[in-house]
Design a protein around this motif. Structure first.
Motif, PDB file in Angstrom:
ATOM      1  N   HIS A   8       0.789  -1.215   0.000  1.00 23.31           N
ATOM      2  CA  HIS A   8       0.000   0.000   0.000  1.00 23.31           C
ATOM      3  C   HIS A   8       0.827   1.274   0.000  1.00 23.31           C
ATOM      4  CE1 HIS A   8       0.481  -1.643   4.048  1.00 23.31           C
ATOM      5  NE2 HIS A   8       0.577  -0.413   4.462  1.00 23.31           N
ATOM      6  N   ASP A   9       2.060   1.249   0.447  1.00 19.26           N
ATOM      7  CA  ASP A   9       2.827   2.482   0.519  1.00 19.26           C
ATOM      8  C   ASP A   9       4.315   2.170   0.438  1.00 19.26           C
ATOM      9  OD1 ASP A   9       3.408   5.166   0.806  1.00 19.26           O
ATOM     10  OD2 ASP A   9       3.300   5.124   2.990  1.00 19.26           O
ATOM     11  N   ILE A  10       4.860   2.217  -0.765  1.00 20.55           N
ATOM     12  CA  ILE A  10       6.277   1.943  -0.943  1.00 20.55           C
ATOM     13  C   ILE A  10       7.049   3.248  -0.807  1.00 20.55           C
ATOM     14  CG2 ILE A  10       8.057   1.184  -2.574  1.00 20.55           C
ATOM     15  CD1 ILE A  10       6.411  -1.116  -1.533  1.00 20.55           C
ATOM     16  N   LYS A  11       7.903   3.316   0.209  1.00 20.39           N
ATOM     17  CA  LYS A  11       8.782   4.467   0.381  1.00 20.39           C
ATOM     18  C   LYS A  11      10.131   4.084  -0.199  1.00 20.39           C
ATOM     19  CE  LYS A  11       6.572   6.538   4.336  1.00 20.39           C
ATOM     20  NZ  LYS A  11       5.511   5.724   4.809  1.00 20.39           N
ATOM     21  N   PRO A  12      10.784   4.989  -0.893  1.00 22.45           N
ATOM     22  CA  PRO A  12      12.071   4.644  -1.498  1.00 22.45           C
ATOM     23  C   PRO A  12      13.102   4.212  -0.446  1.00 22.45           C
ATOM     24  CG  PRO A  12      11.275   6.725  -2.360  1.00 22.45           C
ATOM     25  CD  PRO A  12      10.374   6.348  -1.221  1.00 22.45           C
ATOM     26  N   ILE A  13      13.777   3.110  -0.726  1.00 24.77           N
ATOM     27  CA  ILE A  13      14.861   2.669   0.131  1.00 24.77           C
ATOM     28  C   ILE A  13      16.161   3.237  -0.432  1.00 24.77           C
ATOM     29  CG2 ILE A  13      13.666   0.607   0.947  1.00 24.77           C
ATOM     30  CD1 ILE A  13      15.288  -1.049  -1.050  1.00 24.77           C
ATOM     31  N   ILE A  14      17.206   3.251   0.384  1.00 23.34           N
ATOM     32  CA  ILE A  14      18.503   3.778  -0.021  1.00 23.34           C
ATOM     33  C   ILE A  14      19.512   2.644   0.060  1.00 23.34           C
ATOM     34  CG2 ILE A  14      20.283   5.508   0.427  1.00 23.34           C
ATOM     35  CD1 ILE A  14      18.118   7.126   1.931  1.00 23.34           C
ATOM     36  N   LEU A  15      20.171   2.370  -1.058  1.00 21.61           N
ATOM     37  CA  LEU A  15      21.109   1.253  -1.142  1.00 21.61           C
ATOM     38  C   LEU A  15      22.382   1.672  -1.858  1.00 21.61           C
ATOM     39  CD1 LEU A  15      18.626  -1.416  -2.555  1.00 21.61           C
ATOM     40  CD2 LEU A  15      19.472  -1.331  -0.214  1.00 21.61           C
ATOM     41  N   THR A  16      23.477   1.002  -1.520  1.00 16.34           N
ATOM     42  CA  THR A  16      24.666   1.139  -2.347  1.00 16.34           C
ATOM     43  C   THR A  16      24.417   0.330  -3.620  1.00 16.34           C
ATOM     44  OG1 THR A  16      25.736  -0.800  -1.379  1.00 16.34           O
ATOM     45  CG2 THR A  16      26.197   1.356  -0.339  1.00 16.34           C
ATOM     46  N   GLY A  18      26.268  -1.895  -4.950  1.00 19.31           N
ATOM     47  CA  GLY A  18      26.605  -3.297  -4.715  1.00 19.31           C
ATOM     48  C   GLY A  18      25.466  -4.065  -4.060  1.00 19.31           C
ATOM     49  N   LEU A  19      24.827  -3.460  -3.062  1.00 16.81           N
ATOM     50  CA  LEU A  19      23.703  -4.136  -2.407  1.00 16.81           C
ATOM     51  C   LEU A  19      22.476  -4.183  -3.310  1.00 16.81           C
ATOM     52  CD1 LEU A  19      24.014  -2.989   1.290  1.00 16.81           C
ATOM     53  CD2 LEU A  19      24.449  -5.243   0.319  1.00 16.81           C
ATOM     54  N   TYR A  20      22.282  -3.156  -4.114  1.00 17.89           N
ATOM     55  CA  TYR A  20      21.190  -3.167  -5.079  1.00 17.89           C
ATOM     56  C   TYR A  20      21.354  -4.377  -6.005  1.00 17.89           C
ATOM     57  CZ  TYR A  20      18.170  -1.698  -8.919  1.00 17.89           C
ATOM     58  OH  TYR A  20      17.203  -1.664  -9.902  1.00 17.89           O
ATOM     59  N   ALA A  47      14.143   2.446  -5.504  1.00 18.41           N
ATOM     60  CA  ALA A  47      15.336   2.631  -4.677  1.00 18.41           C
ATOM     61  C   ALA A  47      16.218   3.768  -5.173  1.00 18.41           C
ATOM     62  CB  ALA A  47      16.147   1.340  -4.640  1.00 18.41           C
ATOM     63  N   GLN A  48      16.827   4.419  -4.207  1.00 14.34           N
ATOM     64  CA  GLN A  48      17.839   5.436  -4.486  1.00 14.34           C
ATOM     65  C   GLN A  48      19.197   4.764  -4.288  1.00 14.34           C
ATOM     66  OE1 GLN A  48      17.757   8.745  -1.782  1.00 14.34           O
ATOM     67  NE2 GLN A  48      19.557   9.682  -2.668  1.00 14.34           N
ATOM     68  N   GLN A  49      20.039   4.793  -5.313  1.00 14.91           N
ATOM     69  CA  GLN A  49      21.360   4.192  -5.210  1.00 14.91           C
ATOM     70  C   GLN A  49      22.382   5.287  -4.911  1.00 14.91           C
ATOM     71  OE1 GLN A  49      22.486   1.117  -8.118  1.00 14.91           O
ATOM     72  NE2 GLN A  49      20.416   1.363  -8.960  1.00 14.91           N
ATOM     73  N   VAL A  50      23.239   5.021  -3.920  1.00 16.52           N
ATOM     74  CA  VAL A  50      24.250   5.989  -3.509  1.00 16.52           C
ATOM     75  C   VAL A  50      25.585   5.279  -3.292  1.00 16.52           C
ATOM     76  CG1 VAL A  50      22.545   7.492  -2.375  1.00 16.52           C
ATOM     77  CG2 VAL A  50      23.738   5.755  -1.041  1.00 16.52           C
ATOM     78  N   LEU A  51      26.638   6.071  -3.236  1.00 13.79           N
ATOM     79  CA  LEU A  51      27.936   5.536  -2.849  1.00 13.79           C
ATOM     80  C   LEU A  51      27.925   5.276  -1.345  1.00 13.79           C
ATOM     81  CD1 LEU A  51      30.216   8.008  -4.824  1.00 13.79           C
ATOM     82  CD2 LEU A  51      29.658   5.644  -5.435  1.00 13.79           C
ATOM     83  N   LEU A  55      25.791   7.136   2.095  1.00 13.80           N
ATOM     84  CA  LEU A  55      24.695   6.427   2.746  1.00 13.80           C
ATOM     85  C   LEU A  55      24.467   7.032   4.134  1.00 13.80           C
ATOM     86  CD1 LEU A  55      22.909   3.910   2.061  1.00 13.80           C
ATOM     87  CD2 LEU A  55      24.484   2.602   3.469  1.00 13.80           C
ATOM     88  N   PRO A  56      23.258   7.495   4.429  1.00  8.59           N
ATOM     89  CA  PRO A  56      23.001   8.050   5.763  1.00  8.59           C
ATOM     90  C   PRO A  56      23.309   7.017   6.851  1.00  8.59           C
ATOM     91  CG  PRO A  56      21.181   8.549   4.279  1.00  8.59           C
ATOM     92  CD  PRO A  56      22.072   7.561   3.565  1.00  8.59           C
TER      93      PRO A  56
END
Length: 132
Positions: A8-16, A18-20, A47-51, A55-56
């Motif tokens: 019902h409510d997908i909030k963007p996750i944050i991943l590197t 490599g983990l993605y 998903a938001q991909q970051v270095l 990553l927070p």
């Protein structure tokens, strides 16, 4: 199963990245329940991909200690998430690819999420994320 009826409510996750990629590969093995497979697929699409350096610190990833609460019972559990090859019971470490690891990866402190466990869909709240 219709994805929109269970998710019902997908909030963007944050991943590197490599983990993605690791999660995408895990999806291809079809080891998840239909519900979890659909949920993870939607999470990865958003998903938001970051270095790693971007990553927070309060996001669940490898080499993090994570305290969760099962909202149905109030039970709290603590996991020390590491990569799959580093997970050892004697070190009290858990693979990030365990069901609870996959459920929480990329989410931050305070997030509440549903994940299908062996005894049904469970709502989990991430209480705390800290470095190992």
């Amino acid at each position: 199963m219709n994805t929109t009826s269970v998710i019902h409510d997908i909030k963007p996750i944050i991943l590197t990245t490599g983990l993605y990629d690791l999660l995408k590969d895990h999806l291809r093995t079809h080891k998840l329940s239909k519900y979890n497979e659909e949920k993870l697929t939607l999470e990865l699409r958003a998903a938001q991909q970051v270095l790693m350096r971007d990553l927070p610190p309060n996001v669940v990833t490898v080499n993090k200690k994570v305290r969760i609460k099962l909202l149905s019972t109030g039970e709290e559990q603590v996991y020390n998430f590491v990569g799959t090859t580093n997970a050892k019971r004697k070190n009290n470490t858990t693979s990030i690819l365990t069901p609870v690891g996959i459920a929480t990866i990329g989410h931050s402190e305070g997030a509440e999420l549903d994940w299908e466990m062996p005894d049904g869909i469970t709502t989990i709240r991430i209480e705390e994320v800290s470095d190992l």
